[in-house]
Scaffold this motif. Structure first.
Motif, PDB file in Angstrom:
ATOM      1  N   ALA A   1       0.742  -1.095  -0.045  1.00  0.00           N
ATOM      2  CA  ALA A   1       0.085   0.050   0.069  1.00  0.00           C
ATOM      3  C   ALA A   1       0.924   1.282  -0.002  1.00  0.00           C
ATOM      4  CB  ALA A   1      -0.972  -0.064   1.238  1.00  0.00           C
ATOM      5  N   ARG A   2       1.990   1.447   0.822  1.00  0.00           N
ATOM      6  CA  ARG A   2       2.830   2.484   0.921  1.00  0.00           C
ATOM      7  C   ARG A   2       3.448   2.781  -0.529  1.00  0.00           C
ATOM      8  NH1 ARG A   2       8.641   2.123   3.942  1.00  0.00           N
ATOM      9  NH2 ARG A   2       9.139   1.258   1.883  1.00  0.00           N
ATOM     10  N   ASP A   3       3.640   1.592  -1.310  1.00  0.00           N
ATOM     11  CA  ASP A   3       4.385   1.959  -2.723  1.00  0.00           C
ATOM     12  C   ASP A   3       3.188   1.967  -3.738  1.00  0.00           C
ATOM     13  OD1 ASP A   3       6.662   1.488  -1.236  1.00  0.00           O
ATOM     14  OD2 ASP A   3       7.471  -0.269  -2.677  1.00  0.00           O
ATOM     15  N   GLY A   4       1.942   2.239  -3.245  1.00  0.00           N
ATOM     16  CA  GLY A   4       0.989   2.454  -4.196  1.00  0.00           C
ATOM     17  C   GLY A   4       0.239   1.396  -5.100  1.00  0.00           C
ATOM     18  N   LEU A   5       0.589   0.079  -4.696  1.00  0.00           N
ATOM     19  CA  LEU A   5       0.477  -0.993  -5.698  1.00  0.00           C
ATOM     20  C   LEU A   5      -1.289  -1.193  -5.667  1.00  0.00           C
ATOM     21  CD1 LEU A   5       2.989  -3.759  -4.751  1.00  0.00           C
ATOM     22  CD2 LEU A   5       3.012  -1.801  -6.467  1.00  0.00           C
ATOM     23  N   PHE A   6      -2.271  -0.507  -5.009  1.00  0.00           N
ATOM     24  CA  PHE A   6      -3.585  -0.583  -4.915  1.00  0.00           C
ATOM     25  C   PHE A   6      -4.254   0.742  -5.509  1.00  0.00           C
ATOM     26  CE2 PHE A   6      -2.245  -3.346  -1.501  1.00  0.00           C
ATOM     27  CZ  PHE A   6      -2.488  -4.636  -1.950  1.00  0.00           C
ATOM     28  N   LYS A   7      -3.583   1.596  -6.027  1.00  0.00           N
ATOM     29  CA  LYS A   7      -3.991   2.936  -6.441  1.00  0.00           C
ATOM     30  C   LYS A   7      -4.892   2.820  -7.596  1.00  0.00           C
ATOM     31  CE  LYS A   7      -1.794   5.951  -3.887  1.00  0.00           C
ATOM     32  NZ  LYS A   7      -2.665   6.735  -2.878  1.00  0.00           N
ATOM     33  N   ASP A   8      -4.833   1.867  -8.640  1.00  0.00           N
ATOM     34  CA  ASP A   8      -5.533   1.712  -9.708  1.00  0.00           C
ATOM     35  C   ASP A   8      -6.627   0.673  -9.623  1.00  0.00           C
ATOM     36  OD1 ASP A   8      -3.913  -0.373  -9.646  1.00  0.00           O
ATOM     37  OD2 ASP A   8      -3.425  -0.280 -11.993  1.00  0.00           O
ATOM     38  N   VAL A   9      -6.859   0.104  -8.445  1.00  0.00           N
ATOM     39  CA  VAL A   9      -7.811  -0.990  -8.001  1.00  0.00           C
ATOM     40  C   VAL A   9      -9.156  -0.332  -7.862  1.00  0.00           C
ATOM     41  CG1 VAL A   9      -8.252  -2.811  -6.628  1.00  0.00           C
ATOM     42  CG2 VAL A   9      -5.804  -2.668  -7.455  1.00  0.00           C
ATOM     43  N   ASP A  10     -10.108  -1.481  -7.910  1.00  0.00           N
ATOM     44  CA  ASP A  10     -11.552  -0.485  -7.812  1.00  0.00           C
ATOM     45  C   ASP A  10     -12.069  -1.077  -6.682  1.00  0.00           C
ATOM     46  OD1 ASP A  10     -12.290   1.127 -10.227  1.00  0.00           O
ATOM     47  OD2 ASP A  10     -11.399  -0.684 -11.200  1.00  0.00           O
ATOM     48  N   VAL A  11     -12.161  -2.550  -6.335  1.00  0.00           N
ATOM     49  CA  VAL A  11     -12.461  -3.122  -5.262  1.00  0.00           C
ATOM     50  C   VAL A  11     -11.358  -4.050  -4.956  1.00  0.00           C
ATOM     51  CG1 VAL A  11     -14.639  -2.412  -5.502  1.00  0.00           C
ATOM     52  CG2 VAL A  11     -14.201  -4.615  -6.452  1.00  0.00           C
ATOM     53  N   ALA A  12     -11.337  -4.629  -3.580  1.00  0.00           N
ATOM     54  CA  ALA A  12     -10.480  -5.670  -3.275  1.00  0.00           C
ATOM     55  C   ALA A  12     -11.328  -6.756  -2.185  1.00  0.00           C
ATOM     56  CB  ALA A  12      -9.439  -5.088  -2.187  1.00  0.00           C
ATOM     57  N   PHE A  13     -10.826  -7.920  -2.147  1.00  0.00           N
ATOM     58  CA  PHE A  13     -11.444  -9.023  -1.517  1.00  0.00           C
ATOM     59  C   PHE A  13     -10.443  -9.795  -0.774  1.00  0.00           C
ATOM     60  CE2 PHE A  13     -14.266  -7.933  -5.015  1.00  0.00           C
ATOM     61  CZ  PHE A  13     -15.550  -7.547  -4.241  1.00  0.00           C
ATOM     62  N   SER A  14     -10.933 -10.394   0.408  1.00  0.00           N
ATOM     63  CA  SER A  14     -10.171 -11.236   1.051  1.00  0.00           C
ATOM     64  C   SER A  14     -11.136 -12.175   1.998  1.00  0.00           C
ATOM     65  CB  SER A  14      -8.923 -10.560   2.081  1.00  0.00           C
ATOM     66  OG  SER A  14      -7.970 -11.574   2.503  1.00  0.00           O
ATOM     67  N   TRP A  15     -10.516 -12.996   2.760  1.00  0.00           N
ATOM     68  CA  TRP A  15     -11.271 -13.854   3.803  1.00  0.00           C
ATOM     69  C   TRP A  15     -10.120 -14.342   4.720  1.00  0.00           C
ATOM     70  CZ3 TRP A  15     -11.174 -19.432   4.749  1.00  0.00           C
ATOM     71  CH2 TRP A  15     -10.122 -20.095   3.968  1.00  0.00           C
ATOM     72  N   HIS A  16     -10.809 -15.058   5.792  1.00  0.00           N
ATOM     73  CA  HIS A  16      -9.910 -15.653   6.756  1.00  0.00           C
ATOM     74  C   HIS A  16     -10.504 -16.781   7.356  1.00  0.00           C
ATOM     75  CE1 HIS A  16      -7.031 -16.230   9.955  1.00  0.00           C
ATOM     76  NE2 HIS A  16      -6.002 -15.134   9.390  1.00  0.00           N
ATOM     77  N   PRO A  17      -9.792 -17.856   7.788  1.00  0.00           N
ATOM     78  CA  PRO A  17     -10.262 -19.170   8.253  1.00  0.00           C
ATOM     79  C   PRO A  17     -10.888 -18.670   9.513  1.00  0.00           C
ATOM     80  CG  PRO A  17      -8.110 -19.753   7.279  1.00  0.00           C
ATOM     81  CD  PRO A  17      -8.375 -18.061   7.076  1.00  0.00           C
ATOM     82  N   ALA A  18     -11.799 -19.565  10.073  1.00  0.00           N
ATOM     83  CA  ALA A  18     -12.315 -19.188  11.462  1.00  0.00           C
ATOM     84  C   ALA A  18     -13.112 -20.446  11.909  1.00  0.00           C
ATOM     85  CB  ALA A  18     -13.181 -17.879  11.409  1.00  0.00           C
ATOM     86  N   THR A  19     -14.329 -20.443  12.638  1.00  0.00           N
ATOM     87  CA  THR A  19     -15.037 -21.507  13.250  1.00  0.00           C
ATOM     88  C   THR A  19     -16.357 -21.169  13.077  1.00  0.00           C
ATOM     89  OG1 THR A  19     -15.210 -20.174  15.414  1.00  0.00           O
ATOM     90  CG2 THR A  19     -13.385 -21.772  15.331  1.00  0.00           C
ATOM     91  N   VAL A  20     -16.818 -19.924  12.356  1.00  0.00           N
ATOM     92  CA  VAL A  20     -18.253 -19.775  11.770  1.00  0.00           C
ATOM     93  C   VAL A  20     -18.154 -19.127  10.293  1.00  0.00           C
ATOM     94  CG1 VAL A  20     -19.260 -19.131  14.139  1.00  0.00           C
ATOM     95  CG2 VAL A  20     -18.003 -17.315  12.516  1.00  0.00           C
ATOM     96  N   ASN A  21     -19.272 -19.159   9.759  1.00  0.00           N
ATOM     97  CA  ASN A  21     -19.317 -18.639   8.412  1.00  0.00           C
ATOM     98  C   ASN A  21     -19.886 -17.336   8.196  1.00  0.00           C
ATOM     99  OD1 ASN A  21     -18.428 -21.379   6.743  1.00  0.00           O
ATOM    100  ND2 ASN A  21     -20.010 -22.074   8.125  1.00  0.00           N
ATOM    101  N   ALA A  22     -19.367 -16.268   7.845  1.00  0.00           N
ATOM    102  CA  ALA A  22     -19.851 -14.985   8.245  1.00  0.00           C
ATOM    103  C   ALA A  22     -19.291 -14.005   7.153  1.00  0.00           C
ATOM    104  CB  ALA A  22     -20.045 -14.636   9.658  1.00  0.00           C
ATOM    105  N   VAL A  23     -20.015 -13.009   6.819  1.00  0.00           N
ATOM    106  CA  VAL A  23     -19.261 -11.823   6.337  1.00  0.00           C
ATOM    107  C   VAL A  23     -18.899 -10.967   7.353  1.00  0.00           C
ATOM    108  CG1 VAL A  23     -19.716  -9.852   4.438  1.00  0.00           C
ATOM    109  CG2 VAL A  23     -20.574 -12.102   4.153  1.00  0.00           C
ATOM    110  N   MET A  24     -17.566 -10.624   7.269  1.00  0.00           N
ATOM    111  CA  MET A  24     -16.914  -9.644   8.114  1.00  0.00           C
ATOM    112  C   MET A  24     -17.693  -8.147   8.087  1.00  0.00           C
ATOM    113  SD  MET A  24     -13.051 -10.589   8.370  1.00  0.00           S
ATOM    114  CE  MET A  24     -12.772  -9.232   9.633  1.00  0.00           C
ATOM    115  N   ASN A  25     -18.147  -7.470   9.199  1.00  0.00           N
ATOM    116  CA  ASN A  25     -18.396  -5.987   9.128  1.00  0.00           C
ATOM    117  C   ASN A  25     -17.729  -5.493  10.483  1.00  0.00           C
ATOM    118  OD1 ASN A  25     -19.612  -3.566   8.384  1.00  0.00           O
ATOM    119  ND2 ASN A  25     -21.404  -4.006   9.542  1.00  0.00           N
TER     120      ASN A  25
END
Length: 477
Positions: free
Chosen positions: A155-179
């Motif tokens: 991010a500091r080097d500007g590698l997301f400057k031209d990106v429109d939207v981004a997505f990720s996820w993480h392993p856990a013990t439930v199925n949910a969308v993070m907010n």
């Protein structure tokens, strides 16, 4: 055929590839900035699937970007693949059983995380290709999330400057969308330099660097009454100056993580910690130097994208569970302490906790809440979220109640239900990304929300400009 059916078909057709790559990364178990085999495997997989790959981005030897497509919109899908030190554990074992004493292990499930994201990127690529759609999908290979903050360097080097939207996820013990939002963090090392002497014959000639570390820690501990409730400060003494008590320690070192909900708050706390270190050096007549090792901002949620991801997760649901999966999850749940079980029960409520105690894999999708929650930990996904609208989900890769960063997480890293949950995350991300590609208004709404949430604040990396990622290639060879 619906979008969810199509994406499920694409990902399931490559299930054996994805599970194999995930299991190989589990075996590699490489820690911060040293994920050479893991990164290479992911790069080779991307290339074989038709992506162009750029390695060594943002000065990160194990950082890379795989790209497919042309033009806008540009979709970023974030993958991680670093393990944790000291968490070696046999896969599938129902008790603590290290592969190697003090070895590494995937105690946060990043072998699953990186490949779940990979499955999403490949599914979006195939959908773009098949439907001849304009747009670009990028897989960001992000090293050192656990300690090193690879995405912050990106991010500091500007590698997301031209990106429109981004997505990720993480392993856990439930199925949910993070907010949720999170704490920002600054990680720094403090070194003290004194003068050695014979502690019995001439202690007056010595100046103890270890005393300085202890005094600094005492000073920081007295700060705790006078900082915001959400803030956290943790430390570990990484160099005590030696093992001989009759030698005054001429050097000693301590490493600190300083967390607070906002970047300006964490900066202020960090300066106060530095003052404690300066005071300790004055009291002991030692010299002190400090170095920031990394940092990240607080997470910015995006309700616009999260609602779409929630809809797709509900359409998929959680895959059917086999009896062997339930049996192993029950064995994992049985290893937890009563305190760990009670803590997990508070998070899901008494009725659900009773159900999950008997069948400890959460095979349901948690209803979405528009209320933003707060997690006291930190993630370098946050630095992406300050630059581009970002949405994330979690899925049930582990038995109910499994604490993060434990041998139980490592033991479950190759289980069938872990693979199922990994691919559920990939499917949800892919569908949300395609929904954004096919609906420009969704992207614009997500961008407006981010602008409104930031309310005039702009991104300024907490990592100093002079800090560069460490070079580990020689050590790897």
């Amino acid at each position: 055929m619906s979008l969810t059916e199509k994406i499920s078909q694409i990902i399931e057709s490559k299930r054996s590839l994805f599970t194999s790559v995930s299991d190989q990364i589990w075996e590699f178990a490489e820690t911060r900035f040293e994920e050479f085999h893991s990164a290479d495997l992911l790069c080779q997989t991307l290339i074989s699937e038709g992506f162009s790959v750029t390695r060594g981005v943002a000065g990160l030897e194990t950082g890379f970007i795989g790209s497919f497509g042309k033009g806008s919109p540009i979709i970023a899908i974030l993958g991680e693949f670093d393990a944790l030190a000291g968490l070696s554990q046999q896969a599938g074992s129902k008790s603590f059983n290290p592969v190697s004493v003090n070895g590494n292990g995937h105690g946060c499930g990043h072998n699953l995380l990186g490949v779940g994201a990979l499955s999403a990127a490949i599914a979006v690529k195939e959908y773009l290709e098949e439907n001849q759609l304009a747009g670009t999908v990028r897989y960001y290979g992000c090293p050192a999330e656990e300690s090193g903050y690879g995405k912050t360097f990106m991010a500091r080097d500007g590698l997301f400057k031209d990106v429109d939207v981004a997505f990720s996820w993480h392993p856990a013990t439930v199925n949910a969308v993070m907010n949720s939002t999170s704490n920002a963090v600054i990680h720094a090392d403090f070194k003290f330099f004194g003068r050695s002497a014979h502690a019995g014959a001439a202690p007056h000639l010595g100046r103890s660097a270890l005393d300085a570390v202890e005094l600094m820690n005492v000073g920081v501990n007295y700060m705790r009454e006078h900082m915001v409730d959400e803030a956290r400060i943790h430390y570990a003494v990484t160099n005590t100056g030696g093992l001989a008590p009759n030698v005054v320690q001429s050097e000693a070192e301590v490493t600190y993580l300083i967390r607070a909900p906002k970047p300006d708050q964490v900066r202020d706390l960090f300066e106060r910690v530095v003052d404690c270190a300066r005071g300790a050096a004055l009291m002991t007549q030692t010299k002190m130097e400090f170095n920031i090792q990394g940092s990240c901002h607080n997470l910015i949620p995006n309700l616009t994208l999260e609602k779409v991801m929630q809809q797709h997760m509900q359409e998929f649901g959680f895959p059917s569970l086999t009896d062997s999966s339930i049996d192993f999850a029950q064995a994992m749940y049985a290893t937890l302490t009563e305190e760990e079980k009670q803590s997990a029960a508070v998070a899901v409520g008494k009725d659900m906790a009773r159900r999950l105690a008997e069948r400890p894999i959460a095979d349901y999708i948690v209803p979405f809440s528009g209320k933003v929650s707060f997690m006291s930990g930190s993630t370098d996904v946050a630095d992406v979220s300050w630059n581009v609208p970002t949405a994330q989900c979690v899925t049930s890769t582990w038995a109910f109640g499994t604490p993060f960063h434990t041998w139980q997480v490592v033991a479950q890293g190759k289980e069938e239900y872990a693979h199922d949950a990994m691919l559920l995350a990939g499917k949800a991300i892919a569908c949300t990304a395609i929904s954004a590609i096919e609906n420009p208004d969704l992207i614009e709404s997500a961008k407006r929300e981010l602008t409104e949430t930031l309310d005039g604040e702009t991104y300024e990396s907490l990592i100093p400009l002079e800090l560069v990622p460490p070079k580990m290639m020689l050590a790897n060879k």
